[in-house]
Design a protein around this motif. Structure first.
Motif, mmCIF file in Angstrom:
data_model
loop_
_atom_site.group_PDB
_atom_site.id
_atom_site.type_symbol
_atom_site.label_atom_id
_atom_site.label_comp_id
_atom_site.label_asym_id
_atom_site.label_seq_id
_atom_site.Cartn_x
_atom_site.Cartn_y
_atom_site.Cartn_z
ATOM 1 N N THR A 153 0.887 -1.236 -0.013
ATOM 2 C CA THR A 153 -0.181 0.058 -0.073
ATOM 3 C C THR A 153 0.845 1.230 -0.062
ATOM 4 O O THR A 153 1.694 1.392 0.757
ATOM 5 N N LYS A 154 0.833 2.000 -0.897
ATOM 6 C CA LYS A 154 1.459 3.418 -1.052
ATOM 7 C C LYS A 154 0.965 4.240 -0.055
ATOM 8 O O LYS A 154 -0.336 4.622 0.294
ATOM 9 N N LEU A 155 2.196 5.121 0.674
ATOM 10 C CA LEU A 155 1.799 6.022 1.684
ATOM 11 C C LEU A 155 1.782 7.510 1.329
ATOM 12 O O LEU A 155 1.283 8.404 1.774
ATOM 13 N N GLY A 156 2.781 7.905 0.182
ATOM 14 C CA GLY A 156 3.156 8.979 -0.148
ATOM 15 C C GLY A 156 4.553 9.516 0.090
ATOM 16 O O GLY A 156 5.439 8.393 0.536
ATOM 17 N N ALA A 157 5.090 10.498 0.047
ATOM 18 C CA ALA A 157 6.405 10.832 0.127
ATOM 19 C C ALA A 157 6.872 11.069 1.626
ATOM 20 O O ALA A 157 6.040 11.662 2.455
ATOM 21 N N ARG A 158 7.902 10.669 1.933
ATOM 22 C CA ARG A 158 8.488 10.967 3.261
ATOM 23 C C ARG A 158 8.950 12.231 3.560
ATOM 24 O O ARG A 158 9.298 13.039 2.619
ATOM 25 N N MET A 159 8.684 12.737 4.492
ATOM 26 C CA MET A 159 8.861 14.159 4.837
ATOM 27 C C MET A 159 10.319 14.776 4.793
ATOM 28 O O MET A 159 10.634 15.742 4.104
ATOM 29 N N THR A 160 11.541 13.729 5.115
ATOM 30 C CA THR A 160 12.768 14.210 4.932
ATOM 31 C C THR A 160 13.239 14.542 3.548
ATOM 32 O O THR A 160 14.031 15.478 3.193
ATOM 33 N N ASP A 161 13.087 13.389 2.748
ATOM 34 C CA ASP A 161 13.893 13.250 1.373
ATOM 35 C C ASP A 161 12.840 12.960 0.320
ATOM 36 O O ASP A 161 13.327 12.852 -0.558
ATOM 37 N N ALA A 162 11.539 12.995 0.574
ATOM 38 C CA ALA A 162 10.517 12.983 -0.371
ATOM 39 C C ALA A 162 10.740 11.418 -1.486
ATOM 40 O O ALA A 162 10.341 11.223 -2.309
ATOM 41 N N ALA A 163 11.157 10.411 -0.305
ATOM 42 C CA ALA A 163 11.139 9.141 -0.810
ATOM 43 C C ALA A 163 9.786 8.597 -0.914
ATOM 44 O O ALA A 163 9.135 8.720 0.233
ATOM 45 N N PRO A 164 9.120 7.940 -1.860
ATOM 46 C CA PRO A 164 7.745 7.234 -1.793
ATOM 47 C C PRO A 164 7.933 6.141 -0.859
ATOM 48 O O PRO A 164 8.648 5.185 -0.851
ATOM 49 N N MET A 165 6.924 6.299 0.043
ATOM 50 C CA MET A 165 6.702 5.377 1.306
ATOM 51 C C MET A 165 5.607 4.339 0.974
ATOM 52 O O MET A 165 4.898 4.789 0.284
ATOM 53 N N ALA A 166 5.840 3.250 1.593
ATOM 54 C CA ALA A 166 4.585 2.083 1.362
ATOM 55 C C ALA A 166 4.779 1.081 2.498
ATOM 56 O O ALA A 166 5.759 1.080 3.403
ATOM 57 N N VAL A 167 3.872 0.654 2.902
ATOM 58 C CA VAL A 167 3.281 -0.408 3.579
ATOM 59 C C VAL A 167 3.224 -1.780 2.874
ATOM 60 O O VAL A 167 2.648 -1.911 2.110
ATOM 61 N N ILE A 168 3.978 -2.838 3.537
ATOM 62 C CA ILE A 168 3.979 -3.946 3.105
ATOM 63 C C ILE A 168 3.440 -5.058 4.292
ATOM 64 O O ILE A 168 3.923 -4.763 5.241
ATOM 65 N N GLU A 169 2.441 -5.799 3.781
ATOM 66 C CA GLU A 169 1.876 -6.536 4.733
ATOM 67 C C GLU A 169 1.376 -7.903 4.377
ATOM 68 O O GLU A 169 1.302 -7.990 2.882
ATOM 69 N N TRP A 170 1.036 -8.968 5.235
ATOM 70 C CA TRP A 170 0.344 -10.358 4.822
ATOM 71 C C TRP A 170 -0.830 -10.173 4.537
ATOM 72 O O TRP A 170 -1.482 -9.401 5.148
#
Length: 191
Positions: A98-115
């Motif tokens: 699941t995509k979360l959006g950009a990280r505040m510090t370096d604007a890296a795209p964040m995500a959650v991976i889960e079972w």
């Protein structure tokens, strides 16, 4: 040319990449859900799904392969006893990203991976829902709203009982009165 080369390198050497993916896989098995960058989540998904396939096989050789990759016997045990049985009826696609959006510090795209199966039946206890944290992120305010929010707000505070000030020792007092003064302070503290 990189024809038919599917390895995501993540700007790391082969040993570093293998260690990173093993650590991410251990965290995913242990917690059920992890928050990481999108590139790492996409690189982790095939590794995690192959580990679940080993867990579904369940024989001694599969256990040894899982321990060799993960390097933690307790995590491999959890993979075979808890994670793999939940995915027994599923043919594949054990992970969800699941995509979360950009990280505040370096604007890296964040995500959650889960079972997929674990989140449906028994949500992970150790990890708080990340979606709620993202929803709580403060929205940008206009200048007028900021001015209203920064206005002083009067709040009635409960009065705390006043503490008795301790008597301070004076430099010009004689040293022989010091034990008597300490006894007096100890008696005041007991009250």
């Amino acid at each position: 040319m990189r024809h038919r080369s599917k390895t995501v390198k993540l700007k790391r050497t082969a040993d570093h990449r293998r260690a990173l993916l093993a650590n991410l896989a251990c965290s995913l098995i242990e917690h059920g859900r992890i928050r990481t960058t999108l590139a790492k989540a996409k690189a982790l998904r095939p590794v995690a799904e192959k580990l679940v396939t080993l867990g579904k096989r369940g024989d001694l050789h599969a256990r040894r392969q899982a321990v060799a990759f993960l390097r933690h016997k307790d995590v491999a045990k959890k993979l075979f006893e808890e994670v793999a049985p939940l995915a027994a009826k599923r043919e594949g696609g054990y992970c969800r990203i699941t995509k979360l959006g950009a990280r505040m510090t370096d604007a890296a795209p964040m995500a959650v991976i889960e079972w997929v199966d674990q989140s449906a039946e028994a949500p992970a206890e150790d990890v708080a829902p990340v979606e709620a944290k993202v929803a709580e992120a403060p929205a940008k305010k206009s200048k007028a709203k900021k001015a209203e929010d920064e206005a002083p707000v009067e709040v009635e505070a409960e009065e705390a009982p006043a503490k008795k000030p301790k008597a301070k020792k004076k430099a010009d007092e004689p040293a022989e009165d010091a034990p008597a003064q300490e006894e007096a302070e100890a008696a005041e503290d007991k009250e």
